[in-house]
Design a protein around this motif. Sequence first.
Motif, short mmCIF file in Angstrom:
data_model
loop_
_atom_site.label_atom_id
_atom_site.label_comp_id
_atom_site.label_asym_id
_atom_site.label_seq_id
_atom_site.Cartn_x
_atom_site.Cartn_y
_atom_site.Cartn_z
N ASP A 1 -4.75 37.26 23.09
CA ASP A 1 -4.99 36.40 22.39
C ASP A 1 -5.49 35.31 22.84
N ALA A 2 -5.75 34.51 23.64
CA ALA A 2 -7.15 33.51 24.82
C ALA A 2 -8.56 34.46 24.33
N MET A 3 -8.61 35.91 24.89
CA MET A 3 -10.12 36.19 25.02
C MET A 3 -10.33 36.87 23.18
N LEU A 4 -9.38 37.13 22.49
CA LEU A 4 -9.65 36.93 21.13
C LEU A 4 -10.52 35.94 20.35
N LYS A 5 -9.26 34.97 20.50
CA LYS A 5 -10.17 34.01 19.98
C LYS A 5 -10.78 33.09 20.08
N TYR A 6 -11.16 33.01 21.91
CA TYR A 6 -12.07 32.25 22.03
C TYR A 6 -12.56 32.37 23.10
N GLY A 7 -13.24 33.83 23.47
CA GLY A 7 -13.65 34.30 24.14
C GLY A 7 -13.41 33.90 26.05
N SER A 8 -12.11 33.79 26.03
CA SER A 8 -12.07 32.96 27.31
C SER A 8 -10.94 32.82 27.67
N ASP A 9 -10.60 32.93 28.90
CA ASP A 9 -8.63 32.92 29.39
C ASP A 9 -8.98 31.66 30.17
N LYS A 10 -10.07 30.80 29.50
CA LYS A 10 -10.29 28.96 30.13
C LYS A 10 -10.53 28.12 28.61
N PRO A 11 -10.14 28.33 27.32
CA PRO A 11 -10.68 27.94 26.82
C PRO A 11 -10.54 26.42 26.28
N ASP A 12 -11.69 25.61 25.66
CA ASP A 12 -11.93 24.92 25.56
C ASP A 12 -11.64 23.77 24.14
N LEU A 13 -10.05 23.23 23.70
CA LEU A 13 -9.47 23.85 22.96
C LEU A 13 -9.84 22.49 22.07
N ARG A 14 -10.70 21.22 22.58
CA ARG A 14 -11.38 19.83 22.13
C ARG A 14 -12.66 20.54 21.23
N ASN A 15 -13.13 21.83 21.42
CA ASN A 15 -13.70 23.09 19.73
C ASN A 15 -12.86 23.16 19.12
N PRO A 16 -12.74 22.68 17.62
CA PRO A 16 -12.20 23.39 16.96
C PRO A 16 -12.62 25.15 16.27
N LEU A 17 -13.77 25.31 16.93
CA LEU A 17 -14.41 26.41 16.35
C LEU A 17 -13.55 27.69 17.14
N ALA A 18 -13.46 29.26 15.59
CA ALA A 18 -12.82 30.01 16.65
C ALA A 18 -13.69 30.82 16.86
#
Length: 577
Positions: A276-293
């Motif tokens: 899900d991280a790779m699909l929704k954020y394009g990274s396995d260390k997503p910055d969740l302070r960025n609201p874009l998905a």
Amino acid sequence: MYRTHNCGELRREHVGKSVSLAGWIDAIRDHGGVLFIDLRDHFGITQVVLQDDTILKSTGKESVVSFWGTVGERGGDTINKSIPTGEIELRADEFEILGVSERSLPFEISESRTTSEAVRLKYRFLDLRNPALHRDIVLRSKITSFIRRQMEDMGFLEIQTPILTASSPEGARDYIIPSRKHKGMFYALPQAPQIFKQLLMTSGFDKYFQIAPCFRDEDARADRSPGEFYQVDFEMSFATQEDVFAAAEKMLYSVFKEFSDKKISAPPFPRITYADAMLKYGSDKPDLRNPLAIDDLSDFFAGVDFAPFRGKPVRGIVTPDCVKMPKSFFENMLSYSAEIGMKGLGYISVLADFEYKGPIVKFLSDEKLKILKERLNLNKDDVLFFISDKPGEVDKLAGQIRSELGKRLKLTDAERHEFCFITDFPMYGIDGETGGIEFVHNPFSMPQGGMDALLNKDPLEIKAYQYDIVCDGVELSSGAVRNHRRDIMVKAFEIAGYSRETVEAKFPALYNAFRYGAPPHAGMAPGLDRIVMLLTGNENIREVTAFPMNSAAQDLLLGAPGEITEKQLREAHIKIR
């Protein structure tokens, strides 16, 4: 006595007292024979007034001096509100020069952080006098002490593990050390205390931790040192993945709450699967302070005759109020997409009355546009960006575009710290060079499904009980539920191309220990350097390390690595080729 007080201690209540101060001369102002000296030490700065300018003949800035005199009150415009001691001054009668500095400094102490890294690291002892850097190193000490108390309060026992150990295939290159007593044999510095902490669990200890030094011969990054770094390493017996998460959440939330004035995401931290991280954020260390998905639009475009997307996965990113951005914004995003290897960056703008503009619009029917609007909840002034590439690349590229959009649109909230756990990493992947099966992460992890999964599943479909903890887009830690059964360990390594004999030879202690009853155990190891880096607001890990190497793995202060004598080489049975 060099000093009765330190340079950050004196206040109005000390006025009239005879005191002595000692420290470094931070600045000297000569007012016609009366010197105003800013004296600096570990604790702060105090102004010293000296009616004797002879000191100028023998010393200068950064010299170490002890002054004796009386505390006086400063008034009116002479008060310095920017420092705690700004309402007083030391009116000195005597002084003693304790250490003379050369008058020509490599750089101004207050400006050291704008000096080239090579000069800073060569004169690190001067660099560390910079109050800002000095405070960060002091803060690191306080954070370390706080973490240690937190772990002890949770019942973890601090145990040190060896620094000289055996080389093992754990991912990065080992630092190796020749043995003098055993010709042709080598020690290695531990990449992590991985095997030792598992052995501690098999030894009957319930919870272990240490502030562990780790050594890996790998290239430097902003958040990775090229030589050594420190982990808050911990392990728990009879523990599940959630038990580890609970301990990590308590420790990390407490330390960030204590040392940051930003908003901290409260436990429980979000659990996001690797897929899900790779699909929704394009990274396995997503910055969740960025609201874009990121949205997967592959199925939507499967029936659209648009050549650049044909037969490829497609991702979309909706950016609110982006239509208002100037033309240069879109041109710069196109340039950025080319820099990261994309062949283009398509987009659709949503105008007033839901009119759509963009080169892709003509390939979409009104019905398709309606479906897109409802599916993505598009609003007026939104811009929908498209990313398309081959599988395996598209998610990475979409993640980079997401991060860049968040930065350029100023959507990433720098006043928060956002944590999450990334779970369910794949156990195996394909080796890019050999085409064979290889471990993706920690080879000592327990596969989900145990032996049954290893025997009956496609290796590329097997998930591991592996997890990371991420904060603000920085991977703070990796961890896992460990493989505590010898039969599963042997089978897991066999799938990756290692024979039983190889496993026994490479990991003899663990292999042998599992013969005598090992408890289920799990743990993780948040990076201390990265924790401090985030809490101090620095972007480079070297800013929170007292004596770091440069990016080329050189210690410019002491001159390491360096040559050694022929005698030393012979004692270690080494010949340079």
